[in-house]
Design a protein around this motif. Structure first.
Motif, PDB file in Angstrom:
ATOM      1  N   UNK A  54       0.850  -1.190   0.000  1.00 45.61           N
ATOM      2  CA  UNK A  54       0.000   0.000   0.000  1.00 45.61           C
ATOM      3  C   UNK A  54       0.884   1.238   0.000  1.00 45.61           C
ATOM      4  N   UNK A  55       0.472   2.213  -0.758  1.00 50.92           N
ATOM      5  CA  UNK A  55       1.158   3.498  -0.778  1.00 50.92           C
ATOM      6  C   UNK A  55       0.155   4.526  -0.275  1.00 50.92           C
ATOM      7  N   UNK A  56       0.540   5.256   0.741  1.00 49.24           N
ATOM      8  CA  UNK A  56      -0.353   6.237   1.353  1.00 49.24           C
ATOM      9  C   UNK A  56      -0.563   7.441   0.435  1.00 49.24           C
ATOM     10  N   UNK A  57      -1.671   8.126   0.661  1.00 46.43           N
ATOM     11  CA  UNK A  57      -1.919   9.370  -0.066  1.00 46.43           C
ATOM     12  C   UNK A  57      -0.865  10.393   0.353  1.00 46.43           C
ATOM     13  N   UNK A  58      -0.498  11.242  -0.562  1.00 40.24           N
ATOM     14  CA  UNK A  58       0.544  12.223  -0.243  1.00 40.24           C
ATOM     15  C   UNK A  58       0.387  13.451  -1.118  1.00 40.24           C
ATOM     16  N   UNK A  59       1.135  14.472  -0.775  1.00 41.30           N
ATOM     17  CA  UNK A  59       1.136  15.707  -1.553  1.00 41.30           C
ATOM     18  C   UNK A  59       2.369  15.693  -2.436  1.00 41.30           C
ATOM     19  N   UNK A  60       2.174  15.989  -3.710  1.00 45.50           N
ATOM     20  CA  UNK A  60       3.278  16.068  -4.648  1.00 45.50           C
ATOM     21  C   UNK A  60       3.265  17.415  -5.346  1.00 45.50           C
ATOM     22  N   UNK A  61       4.171  17.587  -6.275  1.00 45.79           N
ATOM     23  CA  UNK A  61       4.238  18.832  -7.033  1.00 45.79           C
ATOM     24  C   UNK A  61       4.249  18.514  -8.514  1.00 45.79           C
ATOM     25  N   UNK A  62       3.512  19.307  -9.269  1.00 44.41           N
ATOM     26  CA  UNK A  62       3.551  19.218 -10.718  1.00 44.41           C
ATOM     27  C   UNK A  62       4.911  19.783 -11.136  1.00 44.41           C
ATOM     28  N   UNK A  63       5.772  18.984 -11.760  1.00 43.05           N
ATOM     29  CA  UNK A  63       7.109  19.472 -12.094  1.00 43.05           C
ATOM     30  C   UNK A  63       7.107  20.612 -13.115  1.00 43.05           C
ATOM     31  N   UNK A  64       6.073  20.696 -13.925  1.00 44.10           N
ATOM     32  CA  UNK A  64       6.031  21.757 -14.938  1.00 44.10           C
ATOM     33  C   UNK A  64       5.632  23.097 -14.336  1.00 44.10           C
ATOM     34  N   UNK A  65       4.699  23.082 -13.363  1.00 45.50           N
ATOM     35  CA  UNK A  65       4.182  24.345 -12.828  1.00 45.50           C
ATOM     36  C   UNK A  65       4.569  24.599 -11.379  1.00 45.50           C
ATOM     37  N   UNK A  66       4.962  23.556 -10.668  1.00 45.67           N
ATOM     38  CA  UNK A  66       5.293  23.710  -9.255  1.00 45.67           C
ATOM     39  C   UNK A  66       4.076  23.715  -8.343  1.00 45.67           C
ATOM     40  N   UNK A  67       2.882  23.547  -8.896  1.00 47.11           N
ATOM     41  CA  UNK A  67       1.651  23.552  -8.109  1.00 47.11           C
ATOM     42  C   UNK A  67       1.546  22.246  -7.326  1.00 47.11           C
ATOM     43  N   UNK A  68       1.143  22.359  -6.049  1.00 47.62           N
ATOM     44  CA  UNK A  68       0.946  21.164  -5.237  1.00 47.62           C
ATOM     45  C   UNK A  68      -0.275  20.403  -5.729  1.00 47.62           C
ATOM     46  N   UNK A  69      -0.157  19.085  -5.748  1.00 47.24           N
ATOM     47  CA  UNK A  69      -1.287  18.234  -6.127  1.00 47.24           C
ATOM     48  C   UNK A  69      -1.421  17.119  -5.097  1.00 47.24           C
ATOM     49  N   UNK A  70      -2.634  16.614  -4.954  1.00 48.31           N
ATOM     50  CA  UNK A  70      -2.880  15.486  -4.070  1.00 48.31           C
ATOM     51  C   UNK A  70      -2.713  14.198  -4.871  1.00 48.31           C
ATOM     52  N   UNK A  71      -1.854  13.327  -4.389  1.00 47.63           N
ATOM     53  CA  UNK A  71      -1.675  12.024  -5.016  1.00 47.63           C
ATOM     54  C   UNK A  71      -2.440  11.018  -4.165  1.00 47.63           C
TER      55      UNK A  71
END
Length: 92
Positions: A54-71
């Motif tokens: 299992x991989x937990x939900x986490x916050x990532x970043x769009x590498x093109x824009x730098x905007x945080x996204x929910x994974x």
């Protein structure tokens, strides 16, 4: 090695036809996939074990824009090499 090369190698080693060998390999892959999908662990002693993780939900970043996204959380497939396989790869 791709799937066709695997079929050729197994067919040559067993003396069976390539069509039968291909069907057998497809059946093995389907059986492993089905078992792991159901949450079981498939152990091939000396070679490997396939299981789910299992991989937990986490916050990532769009590498093109730098905007945080929910994974979202996700299931993963784990492959653990067996001792004999590791030893063969390492030349022991």
């Amino acid at each position: 090695m791709n799937k066709q090369e695997l079929v050729d190698a197994v067919a040559a080693a067993t003396g069976n036809g390539k069509a039968v060998t291909g069907e057998t390999i497809d059946a093995v892959i389907a059986a492993i996939t089905g078992a792991v999908t159901m949450g079981d662990t498939v152990q091939l002693i000396g070679f490997s074990a396939f299981s789910t993780g299992a991989r937990a939900a986490r916050v990532g970043r769009n590498p093109a824009t730098g905007v945080e996204i929910q994974i979202p959380a996700a299931k993963t497939v784990k492959f653990t090499a067996g001792k004999a396989f590791k030893d063969a790869v390492n030349g022991a």
